[in-house]
Design a protein around this motif. Structure first.
Motif, short mmCIF file in Angstrom:
data_model
loop_
_atom_site.label_atom_id
_atom_site.label_comp_id
_atom_site.label_asym_id
_atom_site.label_seq_id
_atom_site.Cartn_x
_atom_site.Cartn_y
_atom_site.Cartn_z
N PRO A 70 29.55 -24.16 90.39
CA PRO A 70 28.17 -24.46 89.88
C PRO A 70 27.89 -25.42 89.01
O PRO A 70 27.62 -24.97 87.73
CB PRO A 70 27.81 -22.73 89.44
N HIS A 118 22.96 -22.15 95.18
CA HIS A 118 23.78 -21.91 93.74
C HIS A 118 25.15 -22.13 94.21
O HIS A 118 25.62 -22.21 95.50
CB HIS A 118 23.37 -20.35 93.67
N TYR A 127 24.43 -29.03 91.75
CA TYR A 127 23.13 -28.51 91.89
C TYR A 127 21.93 -29.59 91.96
O TYR A 127 21.00 -29.75 92.96
CB TYR A 127 22.78 -27.90 90.66
N THR A 157 27.01 -24.16 96.72
CA THR A 157 27.64 -25.38 96.22
C THR A 157 29.38 -25.51 96.08
O THR A 157 29.85 -26.52 95.72
CB THR A 157 27.08 -25.93 94.81
N TYR A 168 16.97 -21.98 92.54
CA TYR A 168 18.26 -22.10 92.07
C TYR A 168 18.61 -21.03 91.43
O TYR A 168 17.99 -20.53 90.48
CB TYR A 168 18.55 -23.46 91.08
#
Length: 464
Positions: free
Chosen positions: A203, A173, A208, A200, A216
């Motif tokens: 987002p 996430h 992703y 990450t 996720y």
């Protein structure tokens, strides 16, 4: 069981936490956090400059190991908001590597050499406060919600059961690290359960798609963007769970994700004061427009304006109340914690909902903005919004009740759309819902106001 039980008990695991510019193994994370925890001895409460990244994960872990309550500060907080949080909480230190954000009270989140993973303080009492999360302040200055270690543990264990979340999972996430969704579920969850965490940074669909995982997390805005990027969405087909929360997921986005990824997303419901209380199950049905069933240990009910219970018939719209082990201790106040005002042990969420005979919950919205009383009818704004979103020209919709001399309130819609007339949209809804639910006024706008978590700020629409 310790709050961060997997971090303390598991064997070393390389790349336990991964961010865009750093990664750390389980032993290294524990040693780093233990060294920082030693510097917090005697602190009553500490703030964390909660920028996305590994330093925030380390800082939060350190404070929890030390048994010191944490106040996360959004990295984009304005000067007034930041000053209010620091003054109101009485935080004595700010954990941050950014002197500009922390000032003279900063404690750097740097590694302390020579600290071993076993050098951790004894586990604090589970009844002690763990987090003080400040609400958005829609009804005044933000309030500090005090959550105990026991409440966090109970919620994460209930979610682990509902989602079949294990140490074998990899969670991906890019959510902010100062809310329940990104911080409690997205960071403390892996530290308690043992799953690998990949944050990450942002987002984005591309981020992703580039990071393989089994779970996720996202908010509706994130999922809407992923649904609009088919290549990125298809890259998530091997995932086990796509979890959406913090606001209602529009039905068209739900359907698009199901088509592109091969599985319907899981929706869940909660708030800062209660943590997550209702969710669909990993091995059960996933129903568009609904948030599922109460988690283990949680009880819910809907009541009318005078507090009388309403039936679980899937039609009655009532004020949602919850009770269980995940509730807040209270609100932080000078000199202590003011207990929450419960109603015979039930917490009034301020949300309106329906509960079906099978126990499935549908959240209509906030009582203050999403329950419209028009001509003697009780109308849920979400139902009208879902109908508007079925129109091929409509991208976003927000429905509110506005004053009307005859009806008391009228259904008013704010819509972001391709070229279309208000009259077309009014007729479109009237053909799909009861006539009294149609918008009487439609405002075509270029965008809808949202907060950092993607929630539409309807009060700003009402304030004009």
């Amino acid at each position: 069981m310790p709050l961060l039980s997997a971090l303390l008990a598991d064997a070393d695991r390389a790349d336990f936490v991964v961010t865009p510019d750093q990664k750390v193994g389980r032993d290294d994370l524990l040693g780093w956090a233990a060294g920082l925890a030693a510097q917090l001895t005697g602190a009553r409460i500490v703030a964390v400059h909660a920028a996305p990244g590994l330093p925030t994960v380390v800082a939060v872990t350190a404070a929890l190991l030390a048994g010191v309550p944490i106040v996360p500060i959004p990295p984009d907080a304005g000067e007034l908001e930041r000053a209010h949080i620091l003054t109101d909480s009485g935080a004595e230190l700010i954990l941050s590597d950014d002197p500009g954000a922390a000032g003279s009270s900063a404690v750097p989140v740097r590694r302390i050499s020579g600290v071993r993973p076993g050098s951790v303080p004894p586990e604090p009492d589970p009844g002690l406060p763990a987090l003080v999360l400040y609400t958005s302040g829609t009804t005044g200055a933000p309030k500090g919600v005090v959550l105990s270690r026991a409440a966090l543990a109970a919620d994460l264990d209930a979610l682990a059961a509902a989602w079949q979340w294990t140490a074998g999972d990899t969670l991906v996430h890019g959510l902010p690290l100062y809310h329940v969704h990104g911080l409690v579920l997205g960071v403390l969850g892996p530290l308690r359960i043992g799953s690998r965490l990949i944050h990450t940074g942002r987002p984005t669909p591309e981020a992703y798609a580039a990071n393989p995982g089994t779970m996720y997390f996202g908010v509706p805005t994130v999922w809407s963007r992923i649904a609009g990027a088919p290549t990125a969405a298809r890259a998530l087909r091997d995932a086990r769970l796509l979890v959406s929360g913090s606001a209602a997921l529009p039905v068209p986005v739900f359907d698009a994700l199901a088509g592109l990824t091969g599985q319907a997303p899981i929706e869940r419901y909660g708030m800062t004061e209660t943590l997550i209380t209702v969710s669909a199950r990993a091995d059960g049905e996933r129903r568009a427009g609904h948030v599922g069933l109460p988690l283990d240990g949680i009880h819910t009910r809907i009541v009318d304006e005078v507090g009388d219970p309403l039936p679980d018939d899937g039609v009655s719209i009532g004020l949602l109340q919850v009770c269980g082990p995940t509730l807040l201790d209270g609100y932080l106040r000078t000199g202590g914690v003011r207990p929450a005002e419960l109603i015979d042990g039930w917490y009034p969420t301020g949300d309106v909902a329906t509960i079906g005979p099978d126990g499935w919950h549908r959240i209509v919205g906030r009582a203050s903005t999403d329950l419209i009383k028009s001509g003697g009818y009780r109308i849920g704004a979400g139902e009208v919004e879902d109908a508007l979103l079925l129109h091929p020209a409509v991208h976003e919709a927000a429905v509110v009740g506005t004053p009307h001399l005859d009806l008391g309130e009228q259904v008013t819609a704010f819509v972001v759309a391709d070229p279309v007339t208000p009259e077309e949209l009014i007729t479109f809804v009237a053909e799909r819902l009861a006539t009294h639910k149609r918008p009487r006024t439609v405002h075509l706008v270029t965008s809808l106001p949202r907060n950092a978590m993607g929630k539409i700020q309807k009060k700003r629409l009402l304030d004009g």
